[in-house]
Design a protein around this motif. Structure first.
Motif, PDB file in Angstrom:
ATOM      1  N   GLN A  74       0.854  -1.176   0.000  1.00 62.00           N
ATOM      2  CA  GLN A  74       0.000   0.000   0.000  1.00 62.00           C
ATOM      3  C   GLN A  74       0.897   1.235   0.000  1.00 62.00           C
ATOM      4  N   LEU A  75       0.658   2.097  -0.946  1.00 62.08           N
ATOM      5  CA  LEU A  75       1.495   3.281  -1.107  1.00 62.08           C
ATOM      6  C   LEU A  75       0.933   4.412  -0.266  1.00 62.08           C
ATOM      7  N   GLY A  76       1.714   4.790   0.745  1.00 57.78           N
ATOM      8  CA  GLY A  76       1.278   5.863   1.637  1.00 57.78           C
ATOM      9  C   GLY A  76       0.636   5.311   2.882  1.00 57.78           C
ATOM     10  N   SER A  77       1.276   5.547   4.007  1.00 56.65           N
ATOM     11  CA  SER A  77       0.692   5.079   5.268  1.00 56.65           C
ATOM     12  C   SER A  77      -0.397   6.043   5.755  1.00 56.65           C
ATOM     13  N   HIS A  78      -0.342   7.278   5.282  1.00 52.87           N
ATOM     14  CA  HIS A  78      -1.338   8.281   5.642  1.00 52.87           C
ATOM     15  C   HIS A  78      -1.750   9.055   4.387  1.00 52.87           C
ATOM     16  N   VAL A  79      -3.051   9.268   4.258  1.00 49.49           N
ATOM     17  CA  VAL A  79      -3.583  10.098   3.181  1.00 49.49           C
ATOM     18  C   VAL A  79      -4.579  11.076   3.796  1.00 49.49           C
ATOM     19  N   SER A  80      -4.468  12.335   3.405  1.00 52.92           N
ATOM     20  CA  SER A  80      -5.362  13.368   3.928  1.00 52.92           C
ATOM     21  C   SER A  80      -6.082  14.033   2.770  1.00 52.92           C
ATOM     22  N   VAL A  81      -7.401  14.125   2.867  1.00 51.82           N
ATOM     23  CA  VAL A  81      -8.212  14.783   1.840  1.00 51.82           C
ATOM     24  C   VAL A  81      -9.197  15.715   2.512  1.00 51.82           C
ATOM     25  N   GLU A 124     -13.049  17.194   2.870  1.00 56.06           N
ATOM     26  CA  GLU A 124     -14.399  16.676   2.695  1.00 56.06           C
ATOM     27  C   GLU A 124     -14.915  17.081   1.320  1.00 56.06           C
ATOM     28  N   GLY A 125     -15.474  16.106   0.589  1.00 56.26           N
ATOM     29  CA  GLY A 125     -15.968  16.367  -0.752  1.00 56.26           C
ATOM     30  C   GLY A 125     -14.969  16.091  -1.848  1.00 56.26           C
ATOM     31  N   ALA A 126     -13.715  15.899  -1.491  1.00 59.93           N
ATOM     32  CA  ALA A 126     -12.674  15.636  -2.485  1.00 59.93           C
ATOM     33  C   ALA A 126     -12.607  14.153  -2.813  1.00 59.93           C
ATOM     34  N   LEU A 127     -11.918  13.867  -3.910  1.00 60.38           N
ATOM     35  CA  LEU A 127     -11.715  12.484  -4.331  1.00 60.38           C
ATOM     36  C   LEU A 127     -10.804  11.753  -3.355  1.00 60.38           C
ATOM     37  N   VAL A 128     -11.179  10.516  -3.051  1.00 60.39           N
ATOM     38  CA  VAL A 128     -10.328   9.640  -2.258  1.00 60.39           C
ATOM     39  C   VAL A 128      -9.667   8.641  -3.196  1.00 60.39           C
ATOM     40  N   LEU A 129      -8.348   8.512  -3.106  1.00 57.46           N
ATOM     41  CA  LEU A 129      -7.604   7.513  -3.878  1.00 57.46           C
ATOM     42  C   LEU A 129      -6.589   6.870  -2.961  1.00 57.46           C
ATOM     43  N   LEU A 130      -6.775   5.581  -2.709  1.00 59.59           N
ATOM     44  CA  LEU A 130      -5.834   4.808  -1.900  1.00 59.59           C
ATOM     45  C   LEU A 130      -5.225   3.743  -2.807  1.00 59.59           C
ATOM     46  N   ARG A 131      -3.906   3.719  -2.843  1.00 62.47           N
ATOM     47  CA  ARG A 131      -3.205   2.880  -3.812  1.00 62.47           C
ATOM     48  C   ARG A 131      -2.787   1.536  -3.230  1.00 62.47           C
ATOM     49  N   CYS A 132      -2.908   0.513  -4.077  1.00 61.57           N
ATOM     50  CA  CYS A 132      -2.540  -0.841  -3.672  1.00 61.57           C
ATOM     51  C   CYS A 132      -1.972  -1.574  -4.873  1.00 61.57           C
ATOM     52  N   ASN A 133      -0.814  -2.162  -4.696  1.00 59.86           N
ATOM     53  CA  ASN A 133      -0.236  -3.070  -5.682  1.00 59.86           C
ATOM     54  C   ASN A 133      -0.033  -4.429  -5.043  1.00 59.86           C
ATOM     55  N   TYR A 134      -0.193  -5.449  -5.828  1.00 60.58           N
ATOM     56  CA  TYR A 134      -0.106  -6.809  -5.295  1.00 60.58           C
ATOM     57  C   TYR A 134       0.892  -7.624  -6.108  1.00 60.58           C
ATOM     58  N   SER A 135       1.303  -8.713  -5.512  1.00 57.47           N
ATOM     59  CA  SER A 135       2.123  -9.705  -6.189  1.00 57.47           C
ATOM     60  C   SER A 135       1.493 -11.059  -5.935  1.00 57.47           C
ATOM     61  N   SER A 136       1.242 -11.791  -7.019  1.00 53.04           N
ATOM     62  CA  SER A 136       0.621 -13.099  -6.855  1.00 53.04           C
ATOM     63  C   SER A 136       1.045 -14.012  -7.987  1.00 53.04           C
ATOM     64  N   SER A 137       1.328 -15.249  -7.654  1.00 49.64           N
ATOM     65  CA  SER A 137       1.752 -16.236  -8.643  1.00 49.64           C
ATOM     66  C   SER A 137       0.567 -16.929  -9.296  1.00 49.64           C
TER      67      SER A 137
END
Lengths: 117, 113
Positions: A6-13, A15-28
């Protein structure tokens, strides 16, 4: 081995703004992907999941996420943040169990979302 | 259903004492998971059971930790002896076979002084 970043341990937005929380995965193997939310002093609860089929999945409270295989990403979005969205969010990936059948869930480190009035 | 039930919700104990955490999974769920959550290490899977049988305990940090599931409706996580570094929130979660979602209990906040 399956893993989640997960990119970013803290995100601040605001009220009313777009929320974007990033996630990359690795899977075989083709993964199941999840977003869980944790409110203060509570356990985690499922927001949404991707298993198969449509790559854009919708969850509770207006959140959605898109599975992008080419980017190995599963980012969480919400068009308009609300104060009640302030919580910690965990991305997770399935890890098949040995011997076939079932899986365990590998969680990311979490992203704490702050919503400013 | 009442959801996953954990007790106690808070536990404060002194170093060296035995601590037992308890969990009642959702009825009909085949999998039970124990997690530990700390600021430094995040959410760690300690052990999980399938149909009351421990499948993978590779996440159990030391021999001081043990877990049992004597029947489908009850599991314990025991720490003996406890140490200050065991202070954390311990979660129990359960899942039905063939389902995707895990249901978490409210957690037990353990403080070892």
């Amino acid at each position: 081995a399956q893993s989640v970043t997960q990119l970013g341990s803290h995100v601040s937005v605001s009220e009313g703004a777009l929320v974007l929380l990033r996630c990359n995965y690795s899977s075989s193997v083709p993964p199941y992907l999840f977003w869980y939310v944790q409110y203060p002093n509570q356990g985690l609860q499922l927001l949404l999941k991707y298993t198969t089929g449509a790559t854009l999945v919708k969850g509770i409270n207006g959140f959605e996420a898109e599975f992008k295989k080419s980017e190995t990403s599963f980012h969480l979005t919400k068009p308009s943040a609300h104060m009640s969205d302030a919580a910690e969010y965990f991305c997770a990936v399935s890890d098949p169990l040995r011997g076939g059948g079932g899986f365990k869930t590998i969680f990311g480190a979490g992203t704490r979302l702050f919503v400013k009035a | 259903d009442a959801g996953v039930i954990q007790s106690p919700r808070h536990e404060v104990t002194e170093m060296g004492q035995e601590v037992t955490l308890r969990c009642k999974p959702i009825s009909g769920h085949d999998y039970l998971f124990w997690y530990r959550q700390t600021m430094m290490r995040g959410l760690e899977l300690l052990i999980y059971f399938n149909n009351n049988v421990p499948i993978d305990d590779s996440g159990m940090p030391e021999d001081r930790f043990s877990a049992k599931m004597p029947n489908a409706s009850f599991s314990t996580l025991k720490i003996q002896p406890s140490e200050p570094r065991d202070s954390a929130v311990y979660f129990c979660a359960s899942r039905e076979a063939g389902a995707y979602e895990q249901y978490f209990g409210p957690g037990t906040r353990l403080t070892v002084t």
